[in-house]
Write a protein that holds these residues in place. Structure first.
Motif, mmCIF file in Angstrom:
data_model
loop_
_atom_site.group_PDB
_atom_site.id
_atom_site.type_symbol
_atom_site.label_atom_id
_atom_site.label_comp_id
_atom_site.label_asym_id
_atom_site.label_seq_id
_atom_site.Cartn_x
_atom_site.Cartn_y
_atom_site.Cartn_z
ATOM 1 N N GLN A 113 7.004 -3.363 0.213
ATOM 2 C CA GLN A 113 5.778 -3.394 -0.587
ATOM 3 C C GLN A 113 5.122 -2.015 -0.537
ATOM 4 O O GLN A 113 5.111 -1.352 0.488
ATOM 5 C CB GLN A 113 4.829 -4.463 -0.053
ATOM 6 C CG GLN A 113 5.366 -5.894 -0.132
ATOM 7 C CD GLN A 113 5.356 -6.469 -1.543
ATOM 8 O OE1 GLN A 113 4.467 -6.153 -2.338
ATOM 9 N NE2 GLN A 113 6.331 -7.322 -1.847
ATOM 10 N N SER A 116 2.143 0.802 -0.638
ATOM 11 C CA SER A 116 0.774 0.871 -0.127
ATOM 12 C C SER A 116 -0.222 1.074 -1.258
ATOM 13 O O SER A 116 0.099 1.623 -2.317
ATOM 14 C CB SER A 116 0.642 2.021 0.875
ATOM 15 O OG SER A 116 0.736 3.271 0.210
ATOM 16 N N ALA A 117 -1.461 0.659 -1.022
ATOM 17 C CA ALA A 117 -2.515 0.788 -2.024
ATOM 18 C C ALA A 117 -2.762 2.235 -2.437
ATOM 19 O O ALA A 117 -2.920 2.517 -3.636
ATOM 20 C CB ALA A 117 -3.806 0.139 -1.511
#
Length: 436
Positions: A348, A350-351
């Motif tokens: 996933q 990261s922001a």
């Protein structure tokens, strides 16, 4: 005094259409429809759950309603209500949760609550149990320029990132005669432009053997007397047929605008997203459409930060978007949705990485939009006038058929009319010019 109801919505054009229809249902039963910012007896929030941001905004609207009138009935419907009913029920002040089905019964359900002190009620059915399209009333709209016309519900695609098939259920196409009848009523009421919308608009008719597909429906709608413009909302690339393109090229009242979601410009990411095309195939489609429909605006959606998207794969997307020279770009940061395949994918993103990639693509989109608009400087364009600018008296704004906003001065109010404007320049993302 009639009871008051306020209806608000989040998200897509389908939600906007449905919310207007819900307001019509209440109005037909004797309720007074007021703005959501006003105190009301009943608040209806039609929610979105495409991203975490949609969920958060939905919760904010629910809490805003309870602050406006702590004694009001609060009704939550839509996609967030369908996929997370228990979460919605746990929000203080919520009285009724209605999923994406049973919206046509919403007034009856609200009235069943009256006189009962029981806890909040949830009416959330299995969206896969019913294969019929749920008809809603023709929305009563304040404007007489543009109206949305919903033609189908549900989606069978199951892209790896998308929660919508679980919120809306399988494909259900509306009876073509009902679509034509509603279109005829809207034109008779004075609407000049109709926008066809749905959850998977391009799949229209695939579940109705022997009936028209999207191209066939568009062909019939284009024949309605008095219909100035017919516009398509988002159409998946695999659903753009030769017949549909031919209709756009030959029917003057079918707008030269296609919103074709790309989602990624990297073939590996596309495959992991479960998008059933390659960048080479997409490129050929765009080139063919542009060759047959000169001046067409092709706009798109891009998701950044899909699980596993490397820096190199993002650069492939960036470069492909620039090559395609889209007229407008909608950029979304990937948001994990529980129940979708991609939510459990490794790696996933990261922001901060998503944010940086999003900003770069948005800047590119702005550049491409200005470049597309600049091609029209010195040209005469047909503008369907939608509004007088509240911040500048005597100036009006409207859209060309290829989805460019044009601002111009006028001595008399031309709202609702089709006018010819000579384009003189660009201001922000808008064209500016003079009526001729």
């Amino acid at each position: 005094m009639p009871r008051t109801v306020a209806v608000t919505t989040l998200g897509c054009k389908v939600n906007q259409y449905e919310s207007a229809a819900l307001a019509t249902l209440f109005r037909e039963r004797g309720y007074k429809v007021v703005d959501f910012s006003e105190p009301a007896d009943i608040y209806v929030i039609n929610t979105c759950t495409v991203t975490h941001l949609g969920d958060r905004k939905s919760r904010q609207l629910i809490r805003r309603a309870t602050r406006n009138n702590p004694h009001a009935r609060v009704v939550v419907t839509g996609c967030y209500a369908q996929t997370s009913p228990e979460e919605v029920l746990s929000i203080p002040g919520v009285d009724l949760v209605v999923g994406t089905r049973d919206k046509s019964r919403i007034v009856d359900l609200v009235e069943e609550l009256e006189g009962h002190d029981r806890g909040p009620l949830a009416v959330v059915r299995d969206v896969f149990a019913d294969r019929d399209y749920e008809e809603l009333p023709v929305p009563a709209l304040p404007s007489r320029v543009r109206a949305f016309l919903k033609i189908q519900e549900g989606c069978n695609n199951y892209c790896a990132y998308c929660i919508i098939p679980f919120a809306r259920g399988p494909l259900r196409s509306r009876d073509p005669e009902n679509v034509l009848a509603e279109a005829g009523r809207l034109v008779a009421w004075g609407f000049k432009e109709l926008v066809l919308t749905g959850i998977h608009t391009g799949a229209y008719g695939q579940d109705r053997p022997g009936g028209p597909d999207l191209a066939g429906l568009v062909e019939r709608l284009a024949e309605i007397p008095g219909l100035v413009r017919l516009r398509l909302s988002s159409v998946e690339p695999m659903d753009i047929t030769d017949k549909l393109v031919d209709i756009m090229a030959t029917r003057p009242n079918v707008c030269r605008h296609l919103h074709i979601p790309l989602q990624s410009g990297d073939d590996t990411v596309l495959a992991r997203m479960r998008r059933h095309y390659t960048t080479a195939w997409f490129r050929e489609l765009v080139q063919r459409v542009r060759g047959l429909v000169p001046g067409i605006a092709i706009t798109t959606d891009i998701i950044v930060g899909f699980p596993g998207e490397t820096d190199g794969q993002f650069e492939n997307t960036f470069n492909f978007v620039r090559e395609m020279a889209f007229a407008r770009l909608h950029v979304f940061k990937y948001s994990p949705r529980q129940g979708t395949a991609a939510a459990s994918f490794p790696d996933q993103i990261s922001a901060p990485v998503k944010e940086a990639r999003s900003r770069r693509l948005i800047a590119l989109g702005d550049e491409l939009a200005r470049s597309f608009a600049a091609k029209h400087i010195g040209q005469e364009v047909q503008v369907l006038v939608e509004e007088e600018l509240p911040e500048k008296e005597g100036f009006f704004a409207g859209l060309t058929d290829n989805y460019l906003r044009v601002i111009f001065p006028a001595r008399e109010n031309p709202v609702g009319e089709l006018v010819t404007v000579r384009v003189e320049g660009i201001k922000g993302g808008d064209l500016k010019g003079m009526i001729i």
